[in-house]
Scaffold this active site. Structure first.
Site, PDB file in Angstrom:
ATOM      1  N   TRP A 105     -54.955  26.906 -22.143  1.00  0.00           N
ATOM      2  CA  TRP A 105     -55.751  25.832 -22.665  1.00  0.00           C
ATOM      3  C   TRP A 105     -56.594  26.552 -23.738  1.00  0.00           C
ATOM      4  CZ3 TRP A 105     -56.714  21.736 -18.472  1.00  0.00           C
ATOM      5  CH2 TRP A 105     -57.447  20.754 -19.144  1.00  0.00           C
ATOM      6  N   ARG A 107     -56.432  28.414 -26.086  1.00  0.00           N
ATOM      7  CA  ARG A 107     -55.900  28.365 -27.463  1.00  0.00           C
ATOM      8  C   ARG A 107     -56.281  27.100 -28.254  1.00  0.00           C
ATOM      9  NH1 ARG A 107     -52.352  31.857 -28.752  1.00  0.00           N
ATOM     10  NH2 ARG A 107     -53.465  31.388 -30.476  1.00  0.00           N
ATOM     11  N   HIS A 108     -56.571  26.206 -27.577  1.00  0.00           N
ATOM     12  CA  HIS A 108     -56.983  24.855 -28.323  1.00  0.00           C
ATOM     13  C   HIS A 108     -58.253  25.200 -28.707  1.00  0.00           C
ATOM     14  CE1 HIS A 108     -53.440  22.399 -27.054  1.00  0.00           C
ATOM     15  NE2 HIS A 108     -53.290  23.418 -26.124  1.00  0.00           N
ATOM     16  N   GLU A 115     -67.291  28.237 -19.218  1.00  0.00           N
ATOM     17  CA  GLU A 115     -66.471  28.755 -17.850  1.00  0.00           C
ATOM     18  C   GLU A 115     -67.334  29.377 -16.922  1.00  0.00           C
ATOM     19  OE1 GLU A 115     -62.657  30.855 -18.652  1.00  0.00           O
ATOM     20  OE2 GLU A 115     -62.262  30.905 -16.647  1.00  0.00           O
ATOM     21  N   ARG A 119     -68.434  37.750 -14.141  1.00  0.00           N
ATOM     22  CA  ARG A 119     -69.666  38.708 -14.380  1.00  0.00           C
ATOM     23  C   ARG A 119     -70.790  38.244 -13.487  1.00  0.00           C
ATOM     24  NH1 ARG A 119     -71.729  40.173 -20.275  1.00  0.00           N
ATOM     25  NH2 ARG A 119     -72.279  41.873 -18.910  1.00  0.00           N
ATOM     26  N   ARG A 191     -64.375  42.716 -10.667  1.00  0.00           N
ATOM     27  CA  ARG A 191     -63.408  41.690 -10.775  1.00  0.00           C
ATOM     28  C   ARG A 191     -61.780  41.987 -11.213  1.00  0.00           C
ATOM     29  NH1 ARG A 191     -65.392  38.740 -16.112  1.00  0.00           N
ATOM     30  NH2 ARG A 191     -66.012  40.486 -17.230  1.00  0.00           N
ATOM     31  N   LEU A 208     -62.000  12.484 -29.260  1.00  0.00           N
ATOM     32  CA  LEU A 208     -60.734  11.836 -28.795  1.00  0.00           C
ATOM     33  C   LEU A 208     -59.595  12.321 -29.683  1.00  0.00           C
ATOM     34  CD1 LEU A 208     -59.725   9.735 -26.526  1.00  0.00           C
ATOM     35  CD2 LEU A 208     -60.274   7.839 -28.137  1.00  0.00           C
ATOM     36  N   ARG A 218     -49.575  19.444 -24.929  1.00  0.00           N
ATOM     37  CA  ARG A 218     -49.353  19.956 -23.252  1.00  0.00           C
ATOM     38  C   ARG A 218     -48.678  19.065 -22.462  1.00  0.00           C
ATOM     39  NH1 ARG A 218     -49.465  25.402 -24.125  1.00  0.00           N
ATOM     40  NH2 ARG A 218     -51.429  25.833 -25.480  1.00  0.00           N
TER      41      ARG A 218
END
Ligand SMILES: Cc1cc2nc3c(=O)[nH]c(=O)nc-3n(C[C@H](O)[C@H](O)[C@H](O)COP(=O)(O)OP(=O)(O)OC[C@H]3O[C@@H](n4cnc5c(N)ncnc54)[C@H](O)[C@@H]3O)c2cc1C
Length: 254
Positions: A105, A107-108, A115, A119, A191, A208, A218
């Site tokens: 995702w 890469r868009h 996100e 950490r 992690r 849009l 996708r």
């Protein structure tokens, strides 16, 4: 508005801005005429036109000739790649997906993202376990679903065993993660054993035009099945919130 995706994920609409009408208004800046309306228009006064009785809806007007509504302009814009008016609307969504899906995702590059970060907060112990059906599916036209060169032909029993192995490995990795956190290993290093099947969360925002480019790539059969499920959920939101744009998009890409 939330759609469940895969075994623990979802796509949830946070907000939309703009509308099909706003796209028309933006395009009409060039002529200053603004939004005229959807559906047949009366040629004489521009009011709605009743196609069944072939008359203008406005009794005083009495017009008997119609002109197409603004759907025609919307289709023209899309068909002729006059794409900037579609940047006047957009949406922000919240997505919960395996990190593997986020790798694709993100890469868009022209979308905006925020996100969850391991950490700062340990990622919940939720991992993607593909269904047996998914493991057994082979795309004929889709190289991305193909097995490794020289591999054996997968049978259901082996697929079940592999799934059980996967669940066990997830458990072992979580154990190392939790022990690291317990013993005071910094969260950003504890992690390290988090697998790409681990669910993470993000917000993604774009106009849009950008979302339609995302869905084109996708939701295509060549994209990996997992991200396709997310993309289809995005497409469903667009179809409900921007139905006229979705109509010209779907016809155009059919
Ligand atoms: C089926 C499939 C398989 C893929 N496989 C791989 C793979 O094996 N490996 C891999 O690395 N990626 C892979 N990708 C990712 C792909 O290469 C693109 O990065 C991804 O689809 C995003 O598309 P985009 O660049 O159009 O989107 P965005 O990054 O959102 O860009 C949107 C548009 O902005 C313009 N743009 C953005 N950045 C630049 C730039 N730096 N220079 C010029 N123009 C720019 C382009 O016009 C672009 O179309 C795959 C994608 C798909 C759909």
């Amino acid at each position: 508005m939330q759609t469940d995706v895969l075994d623990h994920g979802y796509v949830e609409l946070v907000e939309t801005w703009g509308s099909d009408e706003r796209i028309i208004q933006a395009a009409r800046m060039s002529t200053g005429k603004g939004f005229q309306g959807w559906g047949s228009r009366c040629k004489k006064c521009g009011h709605t036109f009743d196609d069944k009785i072939n008359r203008c809806d406005l009794i005083d007007c009495g017009g008997t000739e119609s002109a197409p509504g603004d759907e025609k302009l919307l289709k023209f814009l899309w068909d002729h790649k006059h794409a900037t008016p579609f940047e006047m609307a957009g949406l922000t969504i919240e997505v919960k997906a395996p990190i593997m899906v986020f790798r694709e995702w993100h890469r868009h590059r022209t979308q905006s993202y925020n996100e969850m970060s391991a950490r700062y907060t340990p990622l919940p112990d939720e991992n993607y376990v593909p269904s047996l059906e998914r493991l057994m599916t082979r795309g004929t036209a889709n190289k991305q679903a193909s097995a490794a060169a020289g591999s054996k032909v997968l049978d259901e029993e082996t697929a079940c065993a592999w799934r059980a192995d996967l669940v066990r490995v997830y458990r072992d990795l979580q154990d190392v993660y939790e022990r690291g956190l317990y013993w005071g290993v910094p969260k950003e290093l504890a992690r390290l054993p988090v697998p790409v099947g681990r669910y993470s969360k993000m917000r993604a925002s774009a106009n849009l035009r950008n979302w339609l480019a995302f869905v084109t790539l996708r939701s295509d059969g060549a994209a990996q099945w997992e991200i396709r499920q997310y993309s289809d959920a995005v497409g469903k939101i667009i179809s409900e919130k921007f139905p006229r744009t979705w109509a010209v998009y779907s016809v155009g890409s059919a």
